[in-house]
Design a protein around this motif. Structure first.
Motif, short mmCIF file in Angstrom:
data_model
loop_
_atom_site.label_atom_id
_atom_site.label_comp_id
_atom_site.label_asym_id
_atom_site.label_seq_id
_atom_site.Cartn_x
_atom_site.Cartn_y
_atom_site.Cartn_z
N LYS A 238 0.83 -1.22 0.00
CA LYS A 238 0.00 0.00 0.00
C LYS A 238 0.87 1.27 0.00
CE LYS A 238 -3.49 -2.56 2.61
NZ LYS A 238 -4.17 -2.72 3.91
N PRO A 239 1.55 1.54 -1.10
CA PRO A 239 2.53 2.63 -1.13
C PRO A 239 1.90 4.02 -1.02
CG PRO A 239 2.73 1.17 -3.06
CD PRO A 239 1.46 0.82 -2.38
N ASN A 240 2.67 4.93 -0.43
CA ASN A 240 2.38 6.37 -0.50
C ASN A 240 3.03 6.96 -1.75
OD1 ASN A 240 2.98 5.62 2.59
ND2 ASN A 240 1.24 7.03 2.48
N ILE A 241 4.22 6.44 -2.06
CA ILE A 241 4.98 6.83 -3.25
C ILE A 241 5.43 5.54 -3.93
CG2 ILE A 241 7.03 8.06 -4.10
CD1 ILE A 241 6.99 9.68 -1.47
N ALA A 242 5.29 5.46 -5.25
CA ALA A 242 5.67 4.24 -5.95
C ALA A 242 6.33 4.58 -7.28
CB ALA A 242 4.45 3.34 -6.19
N LEU A 243 7.00 3.59 -7.85
CA LEU A 243 7.62 3.73 -9.17
C LEU A 243 7.42 2.43 -9.95
CD1 LEU A 243 11.02 5.25 -10.14
CD2 LEU A 243 10.55 2.88 -10.78
N LEU A 244 7.18 2.57 -11.25
CA LEU A 244 7.15 1.42 -12.17
C LEU A 244 8.17 1.66 -13.28
CD1 LEU A 244 3.45 0.24 -12.71
CD2 LEU A 244 5.35 -1.03 -11.69
N SER A 245 9.13 0.73 -13.40
CA SER A 245 10.25 0.92 -14.33
C SER A 245 9.99 0.30 -15.69
CB SER A 245 11.51 0.29 -13.73
OG SER A 245 11.29 -1.10 -13.50
N GLY A 246 9.34 -0.84 -15.73
CA GLY A 246 9.12 -1.53 -16.99
C GLY A 246 8.36 -2.82 -16.76
N ILE A 247 7.70 -3.31 -17.80
CA ILE A 247 6.95 -4.56 -17.69
C ILE A 247 7.33 -5.46 -18.86
CG2 ILE A 247 4.66 -5.62 -17.68
CD1 ILE A 247 3.55 -3.04 -16.46
N ALA A 248 7.87 -6.63 -18.54
CA ALA A 248 8.22 -7.64 -19.54
C ALA A 248 7.94 -9.00 -18.92
CB ALA A 248 9.68 -7.52 -19.95
N TRP A 249 7.17 -9.80 -19.58
CA TRP A 249 6.66 -11.07 -19.06
C TRP A 249 7.74 -11.90 -18.36
CZ3 TRP A 249 4.51 -15.56 -22.55
CH2 TRP A 249 3.72 -16.41 -21.76
N ASP A 250 7.46 -12.32 -17.15
CA ASP A 250 8.37 -13.14 -16.35
C ASP A 250 7.54 -14.02 -15.43
OD1 ASP A 250 10.75 -14.13 -15.41
OD2 ASP A 250 11.47 -12.25 -14.57
N HIS A 251 8.19 -14.98 -14.77
CA HIS A 251 7.54 -15.88 -13.81
C HIS A 251 6.34 -16.61 -14.45
CE1 HIS A 251 10.05 -13.77 -11.01
NE2 HIS A 251 9.34 -12.67 -11.05
N ILE A 252 6.58 -17.24 -15.60
CA ILE A 252 5.45 -17.85 -16.33
C ILE A 252 4.87 -19.06 -15.60
CG2 ILE A 252 6.36 -17.07 -18.55
CD1 ILE A 252 6.96 -20.08 -19.12
N ASN A 253 5.63 -19.59 -14.63
CA ASN A 253 5.09 -20.69 -13.82
C ASN A 253 3.97 -20.20 -12.90
OD1 ASN A 253 7.28 -19.25 -12.60
ND2 ASN A 253 7.32 -20.73 -10.93
N VAL A 254 3.92 -18.90 -12.65
CA VAL A 254 2.89 -18.31 -11.78
C VAL A 254 1.88 -17.50 -12.60
CG1 VAL A 254 2.49 -16.71 -9.87
CG2 VAL A 254 4.49 -18.20 -9.84
N PHE A 255 2.38 -16.80 -13.61
CA PHE A 255 1.52 -15.96 -14.47
C PHE A 255 1.56 -16.52 -15.88
CE2 PHE A 255 3.63 -13.19 -11.27
CZ PHE A 255 2.54 -13.00 -10.45
N PRO A 256 0.66 -17.46 -16.21
CA PRO A 256 0.77 -18.23 -17.45
C PRO A 256 0.53 -17.43 -18.73
CG PRO A 256 -1.25 -18.80 -16.26
CD PRO A 256 -0.44 -17.92 -15.36
#
Length: 450
Positions: free
Chosen positions: A178-196
């Protein structure tokens, strides 16, 4: 408080155990195996279990809480005993949130760059003697532990991992902060065993964006089109600040950052690292560090451990070690080294080591990832594939995936080592990319090649 760690030997877990011990908590723990550096660091604080294994008798009603690591299984005998006694069981991120409910929480997320950005922020804050609590995924120069917790500090800086929280809590870690301040750097598919599916993976970052507190601040990389879409389409009542690659130049293997005060020489290089720097600057400004003070500190930042880490160099040769394993990271890291050393031959070596990278269905994602290397090598262990209970993959599948006719492929660790040690490294930049160690490669020996 009396707290017991189930699977205390993990990288994050043992650091949290030490941090709580330093805060005055009574800490015990168990694990079925513990390797260095966790082993020696736990021993230094008298927290190393006397013997390895799981001991239900360690679990009793005197304990205030259990912290459960991902290494444990659902049927772990200590976990079953804790559940039977009705003890409070926390995942690692759950407990960090409990420790920081009354602080300003700064969470750095993204498929890549989050460790480096968190490290940059902490480096700058440390340089200016601004005390904060933190959790980061690498050992940093000037910091004894990867976790630090106090009662008094106003801010806590957290590296926000999208992997699962614990064997009994299948939520991504960064959903719990539950951040007060956050950052998102990039999104590239990973952890395919969890996120198919890719869509399922991206959804986790949308949930993260919507988890910011009302009126919170989101800093995001506008050059990543998926990040841009995730953040800008969010209806959460937050302030949004974009960043991109700052202006720079490269001279004689050194990257100079263009600023109003003149060009600043950096220890780091590559577009991703420069983007990371721009994001870290925004975060530091929101934490009270002005731009000039940020620049003064960041020129001394040498990088996070195993993140494009220079391990050896002379006038003719440079060798880097990097944690890169996902296709986007491999491509970005290889490109960065080639751009920085465009007058040298770049030898890029990649170990396929993670669940995703050894998955036959995922291999096609690596198309073109090594194209910017002058010479490219891939190593993987058929034994590792078997241990992960994946379908066997062939050298031909690897070759087809990367689509590079001159790709060199090794499946034997000794043969890979022999190849590496036989190379004439004059006028070369060598890049060793892996989250493993190429089946037992001694990096101290590698340093002696220079």
């Amino acid at each position: 408080m009396k707290i017991h760690f189930i699977a205390i030997g993990g990288s994050a877990m043992h650091n949290l155990a030490i941090a709580l011990h330093q805060k005055g908590y009574q800490i015990t723990g168990s694990d079925d195996t513990i390797h260095d550096p966790s082993k020696s660091r736990l021993a230094k604080y008298n927290l190393l279990p006397e013997e390895f294994g799981w001991f239900p008798e360690k679990i009793d009603s005197d304990l205030d809480a259990i912290i459960l690591g991902m290494h444990a299984k659902k049927d772990n005998p200590e976990l079953l005993k804790a559940q039977e006694l009705g003890l409070k069981i926390y995942s690692y991120p759950e407990f960090l949130y409990e420790q920081s409910k009354d602080k300003t929480r700064v969470v750095i997320g993204g498929s890549h760059g989050k460790t480096t950005i968190t490290s940059m922020i902490l480096h700058v804050l440390n340089y200016h003697d601004k005390k904060v609590d933190y959790m980061v995924g690498a050992q940093l120069e000037g910091f004894e532990t990867m976790v630090h917790l106090t009662e008094e500090n106003e801010f806590i800086v957290l590296e926000g991992d999208e992997y699962l929280s614990s064997p009994i809590d299948m939520r991504p870690k960064f959903h719990l902060y539950k951040p007060n301040i956050a950052l998102l750097s990039g999104i590239a598919w990973d952890h395919i065993n969890v996120f198919p599916t890719f869509e399922n993976y991206v959804e986790q970052f949308s949930i993260f964006t919507d988890s910011l507190v009302n009126g919170g601040i989101m800093v995001y990389n506008e050059e990543d089109t998926i990040v841009k879409d995730v953040v800008e389409s969010s209806t959460n009542h937050i302030k949004k600040y974009e960043y991109n690659t700052p202006k720079h130049s490269i001279e004689n293997g050194i990257t100079f950052l263009e600023t109003e005060e003149g060009d600043l020489p950096l220890e780091i290089f590559g577009n991703h690292n420069l983007q990371n720097l721009a994001g870290a600057k925004w975060i530091c400004q929101h934490m009270g560090i002005d731009e000039d003070d940020f620049y003064e500190a960041i020129v001394t930042f040498k990088g996070a451990s195993k993140r494009l880490e220079k391990i050896a160099e002379n006038d003719a040769t440079v060798i880097f070690k990097d944690f890169a394993h996902s296709p986007s990271k491999v491509s970005a890291t290889t490109t960065a080294v080639k751009n920085q050393y465009n007058n040298r031959t770049v030898l890029a070596c990649l170990e396929l080591h993670t669940y995703s990278s050894l998955n036959a269905d995922f291999l096609a994602e690596y198309k073109g990832a090594l194209d910017n290397a002058d010479k490219a090598v891939v190593f993987y262990s058929p034994h590792a594939v078997k241990i992960k209970q994946l379908l066997a993959i062939t050298e031909q599948q690897i070759a087809n995936a990367f689509q590079r006719d001159d790709l060199i492929i090794y499946t034997n660790s000794q043969e890979f080592k022999d190849f590496l040690f036989e190379q004439d490294l004059k006028n070369k930049a060598v890049l060793l990319m892996s989250s493993g160690n190429y089946g037992g490669l001694d990096f101290e020996e590698v340093k002696n090649l220079v």
